[in-house]
Write an enzyme that holds these catalytic residues in place. Structure first.
Site, mmCIF file in Angstrom:
data_model
loop_
_atom_site.group_PDB
_atom_site.id
_atom_site.type_symbol
_atom_site.label_atom_id
_atom_site.label_comp_id
_atom_site.label_asym_id
_atom_site.label_seq_id
_atom_site.Cartn_x
_atom_site.Cartn_y
_atom_site.Cartn_z
ATOM 1 N N ASP A 10 0.847 -1.181 0.000
ATOM 2 C CA ASP A 10 0.000 0.000 0.000
ATOM 3 C C ASP A 10 0.887 1.237 0.000
ATOM 4 O O ASP A 10 2.036 1.192 0.443
ATOM 5 C CB ASP A 10 -0.887 -0.023 1.253
ATOM 6 C CG ASP A 10 -1.891 1.094 1.255
ATOM 7 O OD1 ASP A 10 -1.621 2.099 1.953
ATOM 8 O OD2 ASP A 10 -2.922 0.977 0.592
ATOM 9 N N THR B 246 -4.459 3.316 -3.316
ATOM 10 C CA THR B 246 -5.847 2.988 -3.001
ATOM 11 C C THR B 246 -6.852 4.084 -3.351
ATOM 12 O O THR B 246 -8.039 3.888 -3.175
ATOM 13 C CB THR B 246 -5.990 2.664 -1.505
ATOM 14 O OG1 THR B 246 -5.480 3.751 -0.729
ATOM 15 C CG2 THR B 246 -5.224 1.405 -1.158
#
Length: 92
Positions: free
Chosen positions: A16, A38
């Protein structure tokens, strides 16, 4: 070494955007890293545009919030009013 049935091997890391410190671990293991962003395209485009202003045009993006008018951000449909500019945008 042949892979045994039921065994697996790491072929890459997917991290991430907030865990980019793991890239160093992947580099030590000689494994490629892929960063998963994201957010949708608009905030990514905004961040990339701010980076372009800072690096390519040597503009202080922190002071943009106190400016008047509008900013045309390529990833936004409409211009961004400077009053809506995020306060304290990090100068990275």
């Amino acid at each position: 070494m042949m892979n045994q049935p039921g065994s697996s091997r790491v072929v890459g890391f997917v991290v991430d955007v907030f865990c980019t410190g793991m890239i160093e671990v992947a580099n030590e293991l000689n494994v490629p890293t892929y960063v998963f962003y994201t957010y949708n395209a608009a905030p990514l485009g905004f961040n990339l545009y701010l980076e372009k202003l800072r690096v390519d045009q040597n503009q202080d993006v922190i002071d943009l919030g106190s400016s008047k008018g509008e900013m045309v951000v390529p990833s936004f449909v409409t211009p961004l009013p400077m009053q809506a500019f995020p306060a304290g945008v990090p100068d990275t």
